[in-house]
Design an enzyme around this catalytic site. Structure first.
Site, PDB file in Angstrom:
ATOM      1  N   CYS A 155      -7.358  10.682 -14.521  1.00  9.73           N
ATOM      2  CA  CYS A 155      -5.794  10.417 -15.432  1.00  9.73           C
ATOM      3  C   CYS A 155      -4.986  10.860 -14.997  1.00  9.73           C
ATOM      4  CB  CYS A 155      -6.263  10.264 -16.730  1.00  9.73           C
ATOM      5  SG  CYS A 155      -6.290  12.136 -17.460  1.00  9.73           S
TER       6      CYS A 155
ATOM      7  N   ARG B 168      -7.194  12.525 -21.315  1.00  6.75           N
ATOM      8  CA  ARG B 168      -8.235  11.119 -20.822  1.00  6.75           C
ATOM      9  C   ARG B 168      -9.371  10.883 -20.060  1.00  6.75           C
ATOM     10  NH1 ARG B 168      -4.037   7.024 -19.256  1.00  6.75           N
ATOM     11  NH2 ARG B 168      -3.106   8.784 -18.324  1.00  6.75           N
TER      12      ARG B 168
ATOM     13  N   ASP C 247      -1.638   5.869 -22.744  1.00  2.00           N
ATOM     14  CA  ASP C 247      -2.180   7.961 -22.010  1.00  2.00           C
ATOM     15  C   ASP C 247      -1.405   8.099 -23.494  1.00  2.00           C
ATOM     16  OD1 ASP C 247      -1.281  10.203 -21.911  1.00  2.00           O
ATOM     17  OD2 ASP C 247       0.123   9.973 -20.515  1.00  2.00           O
TER      18      ASP C 247
HETATM   19  P1  4NP Z   1      -4.305  12.412 -19.766  1.00  2.00           P
HETATM   20  O1  4NP Z   1      -2.480  12.519 -20.540  1.00  2.00           O
HETATM   21  O2  4NP Z   1      -3.345  12.023 -18.425  1.00  2.00           O
HETATM   22  O3  4NP Z   1      -4.882  11.275 -20.184  1.00  2.00           O
HETATM   23  O4  4NP Z   1      -4.445  14.476 -19.648  1.00  2.00           O
HETATM   24  C1  4NP Z   1      -1.432  13.067 -20.072  1.00  2.00           C
HETATM   25  C2  4NP Z   1      -1.211  14.955 -20.629  1.00  2.00           C
HETATM   26  C3  4NP Z   1      -0.220  15.352 -19.977  1.00  2.00           C
HETATM   27  C4  4NP Z   1       0.906  14.936 -18.817  1.00  2.00           C
HETATM   28  C5  4NP Z   1       0.289  13.287 -19.326  1.00  2.00           C
HETATM   29  C6  4NP Z   1      -0.054  12.707 -19.765  1.00  2.00           C
HETATM   30  N1  4NP Z   1       1.722  15.696 -19.170  1.00  2.00           N
HETATM   31  O5  4NP Z   1       3.415  15.267 -18.523  1.00  2.00           O
HETATM   32  O6  4NP Z   1       1.964  17.033 -19.495  1.00  2.00           O
END
Ligand code: 4NP
Length: 152
Positions: A8, A14, A122
């Site tokens: 991800c 995720r 997300d």
């Molecule tokens: P992930 O969610 O891609 O599902 O882990 C996110 C977690 C943090 C960030 C973006 C997406 N961030 O920009 O810090």
């Protein structure tokens, strides 16, 4: 040994769930499951507390995981690379060196909804319900993956 990578953006919401859920459905002797983020914001971090909580609610422990960034060498290590959304897909394919690398990259929800190219949304800026929804989507997708890879 079949090696499967979940990807991800942050590797805290995720893909740690996808990794933990799938790992619990497969034999550790035959399968290696890992996860990574295309971004570098959360290297070394524990999964998001909301992912830890929803996983725990369904009996999956993801607290052994730490964030890491996807790297081009992952194309050499892994047989299958499941991305959570279309943006992850673009970012991973950008790093591919050849057609063989590209062929390993798949949108995870296409396992449940073939060719629809749906995103696992997300949940980072979402409520706990968002994490619950993501868990359910990934539980369904990993059921299909489990069936497929144990037939190979
Ligand atoms: P992930 O969610 O891609 O599902 O882990 C996110 C977690 C943090 C960030 C973006 C997406 N961030 O920009 O810090």
């Amino acid at each position: 040994m079949t090696k499967i990578l979940m990807v991800c953006l942050g590797n805290i919401c995720r893909s740690p769930l996808a990794e933990g859920i799938l790992r619990d459905k497969l034999s550790t002797e035959e399968f290696t499951i890992d996860s990574a983020g295309t971004g570098d914001y959360h290297i070394g971090d524990l999964p998001d507390q909301r992912s830890i909580n929803v996983a725990k609610k369904y009996g999956v422990d993801i607290t052994n995981q730490r964030g890491r960034q996807f790297s081009v060498t992952d194309f050499d290590v892994f047989d299958l690379i499941y991305v959570m959304d279309n943006s992850n897909f673009k970012n991973v394919v950008k790093l591919a060196r050849n057609e063989n690398d590209i062929a390993k990259v798949k949108l995870i929800l296409n396992e449940v909804y073939p060719n629809q190219n749906y995103d696992v949304p997300d949940p980072y800026h979402d409520s706990d319900q968002g994490f619950e929804n993501v868990f359910k989507m990934l539980d369904e997708a990993t059921d299909v993956i489990q069936q497929k890879v144990t037939k190979i």
